[in-house]
Enzyme design. Structure first.
Site, PDB file in Angstrom:
ATOM      1  N   ASP A 177       3.397   9.531  -0.646  1.00  0.00           N
ATOM      2  CA  ASP A 177       2.224   8.736  -0.241  1.00  0.00           C
ATOM      3  C   ASP A 177       1.975   7.659  -1.283  1.00  0.00           C
ATOM      4  O   ASP A 177       2.071   7.940  -2.486  1.00  0.00           O
ATOM      5  CB  ASP A 177       0.990   9.659  -0.157  1.00  0.00           C
ATOM      6  N   HIS A 194       0.818  -1.222   0.000  1.00  0.00           N
ATOM      7  CA  HIS A 194       0.000   0.000   0.000  1.00  0.00           C
ATOM      8  C   HIS A 194       0.849   1.269   0.000  1.00  0.00           C
ATOM      9  O   HIS A 194       0.341   2.346  -0.299  1.00  0.00           O
ATOM     10  CB  HIS A 194      -0.925   0.005   1.225  1.00  0.00           C
TER      11      HIS A 194
HETATM   12  O1  F6P Z   1      -1.541   2.566   4.513  1.00  0.00           O
HETATM   13  C1  F6P Z   1      -0.510   2.355   5.370  1.00  0.00           C
HETATM   14  C2  F6P Z   1      -0.945   1.913   6.758  1.00  0.00           C
HETATM   15  O2  F6P Z   1       0.160   1.491   7.486  1.00  0.00           O
HETATM   16  C3  F6P Z   1      -1.913   0.784   6.772  1.00  0.00           C
HETATM   17  O3  F6P Z   1      -1.288  -0.459   6.654  1.00  0.00           O
HETATM   18  C4  F6P Z   1      -2.583   1.020   8.080  1.00  0.00           C
HETATM   19  O4  F6P Z   1      -3.855   0.494   8.165  1.00  0.00           O
HETATM   20  C5  F6P Z   1      -2.640   2.532   8.199  1.00  0.00           C
HETATM   21  O5  F6P Z   1      -1.518   2.976   7.471  1.00  0.00           O
HETATM   22  C6  F6P Z   1      -2.663   3.007   9.636  1.00  0.00           C
HETATM   23  O6  F6P Z   1      -1.430   2.800  10.286  1.00  0.00           O
HETATM   24  P1  F6P Z   1      -1.300   1.998  11.650  1.00  0.00           P
HETATM   25  O7  F6P Z   1      -1.893   0.650  11.401  1.00  0.00           O
HETATM   26  O8  F6P Z   1       0.153   1.940  11.954  1.00  0.00           O
HETATM   27  O9  F6P Z   1      -2.074   2.767  12.669  1.00  0.00           O
END
Ligand code: F6P
Length: 457
Positions: free
Chosen positions: A365, A157
């Site tokens: 991003d 992602h």
């Molecule tokens: O899109 C990147 C990401 O790390 C996702 O995998 C995740 O759901 C989101 O950002 C939120 O981050 P975190 O899970 O570290 O709170």
């Protein structure tokens, strides 16, 4: 395909418990699972003193949610450590923020193999497994090592960085080698694919086959871009629900006739919120006609606060906020509103629809779904303007946005002025092209094209 098995670090909250997840991954995948049913496996979000191997399952919509707690040690080394102190800054072109320790990669591989052992007994022979994001790069290799025969795909992602950055990671080769255990590896944009292929060809002697597949480490796999989208129709429908309207009315009342600029991001240094604040302050100096005529609302739910770079960034934003409001505010005008809260999609859709300008300026991003959600939530008769960083994956699709370079403050200041002053006809015509793109490349297309490639692989 009979059953879809999604594996991600974060899973959606159990219904009726917990808050909406920040970040686009959970929302995107919920809608993918709705179409097929199956299993979603990931970390429960809880941290305990010791590592248990017991998997908790809950039936939710038409799928089973299966979760595992993490021990303090695993959480620290795998999530805070390798994932968020090494891979995240590296993939977002911030090598200066990489804090690397051998224990991080040991913990990272340990949790990936723990996940594989927990998932294996839950798999059925004809399942299709779809692994998500940078936390779980070696999971496919671990599953295959334990004997899994199912098709397994991986989607990244976040950006895949230039090879010069990848090679700064001590175990870069092992990490990339593990990606060749998947049948399909997907990235957000062609640029990420190019960077990955550059590494494979130059650093690992891989080859690009005439049919477009990639051979390296004795394996041939499919590597492609699958730009993620949103459920555009449902965001557009949410934006006109009475509950969304109530949020919009509250916000409009508080604005007292002023225009609104909105930013919505996890509190993350990759989002460039500090530069955005500074550009907004410069707007009020360079174009003083906007003074007391505009408010900027930045919603920024805190994230990864165990990591010092995130805490430092939070302090810096609070400092800037104080300085900007101290310098520009009046007794009846707060120029900059800053909220560390998570709102659900309904509320956000109402807020997006109220804003004349969305200010989406990440320094890097993978995609940025806020940009797409903002477009989907607009009133077709009076749409707002999207200002978008050229370093968001979304900028490669949303070309009718005002594209800016967040490292060039002046370009952001001028775009803000232009967005706030843009005539209705231009707003409508830009929005129509943006909306067509968001609708065409929606979440369904992302899901179907990835799973289609996996079925064919
Ligand atoms: O899109 C990147 C990401 O790390 C996702 O995998 C995740 O759901 C989101 O950002 C939120 O981050 P975190 O899970 O570290 O709170």
């Amino acid at each position: 395909m009979r059953r879809l098995v999604i594996v991600s670090n974060r899973v959606p909250p159990v219904k009726g418990r917990g808050r909406a997840a920040a970040g686009g991954l959970a929302a995107g995948l919920s809608s993918a699972l709705k179409a097929f049913g199956g299993l979603w496996f990931g970390w429960s979000g809880e941290v305990k003193d010791t590592q248990e191997t017991k998997v908790t399952t809950v039936k939710q919509d038409n799928y089973t949610l299966a979760t595992l707690h993490l021990s303090k040690e695993n959480h620290e080394e795998y999530y805070n450590g390798f994932a968020n102190r090494a891979l995240w800054p590296l993939c977002h072109y911030r090598p200066n923020l990489v804090a690397y320790d051998r224990s991080f990669s040991v913990g990272y591989y340990r949790v990936n193999s723990l996940f594989a052992e927990a998932i294996l007994p839950l798999l059925e022979a004809d399942d299709t497994v779809w692994v998500q994001d940078y936390h779980l790069i070696p999971l496919g290799a671990e599953l295959k090592r334990l004997g899994a025969r199912q098709k397994i795909g991986f989607f990244m992602h976040i950006p895949w960085p230039a090879s010069e950055l990848v090679v700064t990671l001590p175990e870069h080769r092992a990490l990339v080698r593990s990606m060749f255990s998947y049948d399909v590896v997907g990235f957000q944009t062609d640029r990420d694919v190019q960077s990955f292929l550059d590494y494979v060809i130059r650093e690992a002697d891989g080859t690009l086959d005439p049919d477009g597949r990639v051979t390296c480490f004795g394996q041939t796999i499919c590597v492609r871009a699958f730009p993620i989208g949103i459920d555009a129709k449902s965001i557009a429908a949410l934006a006109v629900q009475p509950e969304a309207h109530e949020h919009a009315v509250r916000l409009v009342d508080s604005l007292a006739g002023r225009q609104l600029i909105i930013g919505v991001d996890r509190l993350d240094y990759s989002k460039g919120i500090d530069r955005r604040f500074s550009a907004y302050a410069k707007l009020l100096v360079r174009y003083p006609e906007h003074k007391a005529k505009v408010s900027f609302l930045q919603i920024a739910p805190p994230s990864r606060m165990d990591v010092s770079a995130y805490r430092a960034m939070r302090r810096e934003l609070e400092r800037l906020l104080g300085r900007i409001n101290g310098e520009f505010a009046d007794y009846d005008w707060v120029p900059l509103r800053y909220v560390n809260k998570t709102y659900n999609h309904m509320a956000l859709a109402g807020l997006y629809r109220t804003a004349q300008v969305a200010f989406v300026t990440p320094l890097r991003d993978g995609m940025n779904l806020v940009a797409k959600e903002y477009v989907a939530a607009q009133d077709p008769e009076n749409p707002g303007v999207l200002i978008l960083s050229r370093f968001a994956g979304a900028a490669r699709q949303l070309r009718e946005a005002l594209i800016v370079n967040p490292f060039d403050e002046q370009s952001m200041v001028d775009a803000l002025h232009r967005g706030l002053s843009m005539p209705l006809e231009e707003r409508k015509s830009r929005w129509r092209s943006l909306m067509t793109n968001v609708e065409e490349h929606d979440i369904g297309r992302w899901r179907d094209s990835f799973l289609g490639a996996l079925t064919e692989a």
